[in-house]
Write an enzyme that holds these catalytic residues in place. Structure first.
Site, PDB file in Angstrom:
ATOM      1  N   GLY A 233       0.784  -1.226   0.000  1.00 34.38           N
ATOM      2  CA  GLY A 233       0.000   0.000   0.000  1.00 34.38           C
ATOM      3  C   GLY A 233       0.814   1.274   0.000  1.00 34.38           C
TER       4      GLY A 233
ATOM      5  N   CYS B 158      -3.667   6.657   1.551  1.00 34.74           N
ATOM      6  CA  CYS B 158      -3.637   5.428   0.753  1.00 34.74           C
ATOM      7  C   CYS B 158      -3.502   5.712  -0.746  1.00 34.74           C
ATOM      8  CB  CYS B 158      -4.860   4.564   1.036  1.00 34.74           C
ATOM      9  SG  CYS B 158      -5.027   4.140   2.793  1.00 34.74           S
TER      10      CYS B 158
END
Length: 215
Positions: free
Chosen positions: A73, A169
């Site tokens: 991520g 993110c």
């Protein structure tokens, strides 16, 4: 070693980097005789940049440190008032695939949030849990030698301002929310325990030992 055994460690407020190092050491040194563990804690303020992380998603981090880490991520923020759950599990022994574990994590958060009367959902194209298009929980895992570490972060009652210093993110303008803004009289300890209970049940552990240190 039985796949039904689990140690849950309630570690309180912890600095990020020493905890991350302990997770790596635990995973690197474990063998099939080692009982799985879940660590429940909160972190001092820190941005963590995953392996896919790009500098462009750091907008102006100010006095909060940025740590390059080995989970999947992009960038996220951890701070007091956020429930962190690290899953140090032998996936081979549990006969769990990574995608299945991610689904269990998402389902556990969704059920926890919904238990407060709040509609929550996961997105297939953007891991995490959302309420009204705002993100309330983030996920990030690493698997090494068939064992997982890192885990999930559920926003309980924190200062959300640092999320404005990043593209959470990797999504520009991603709105963030937290349980405290959606329900009244939130008890952080009770909310964290509710999440742990659901997660442990879904993972199928039946012999659970609770500790408050890493020693």
């Amino acid at each position: 070693m039985s796949p039904d055994q689990l140690i849950v460690r309630d570690l309180g407020l912890q600095p990020y980097e020493p905890t991350w190092q302990r997770m790596q050491d635990f995973t690197n040194e474990r063998d099939d005789s080692v009982v799985d563990e879940i660590w429940s804690l909160q972190h001092e303020p820190v941005f963590t940049q995953g392996q896919a992380g790009k500098e462009e998603h750091l907008l102006g981090t100010g006095d909060i440190p940025v740590v390059q880490v080995d989970r999947g991520g992009q960038v996220t923020y951890h701070g007091p008032g956020q429930a962190i759950i690290y899953l140090l599990l032998n996936l081979k022994r549990k006969k769990l695939g990574v995608r299945e574990l991610v689904s269990i994590m998402e389902e556990s958060v969704v059920e926890t949030v919904q238990s407060y009367g709040i509609d929550a959902y996961a997105k297939p194209d953007a891991p995490g849990v959302y309420v009204d298009n705002s993100k309330i929980a983030s996920l990030g895992l690493r698997v090494r030698r068939g064992c997982s570490f890192h885990g999930l972060a559920l926003n309980l009652a924190m200062n959300l301002e640092p999320f404005l210093r990043i593209n959470p993110c990797g999504y520009a303008g991603m709105a963030m929310t937290q349980l405290d803004a959606l329900t009244s009289d939130l008890d952080q300890v009770e909310a964290t325990q509710r999440l742990l209970d659901i997660l442990i049940t879904k993972l199928g552990y039946k012999e659970v030992t609770r500790q408050t240190t890493l020693d």
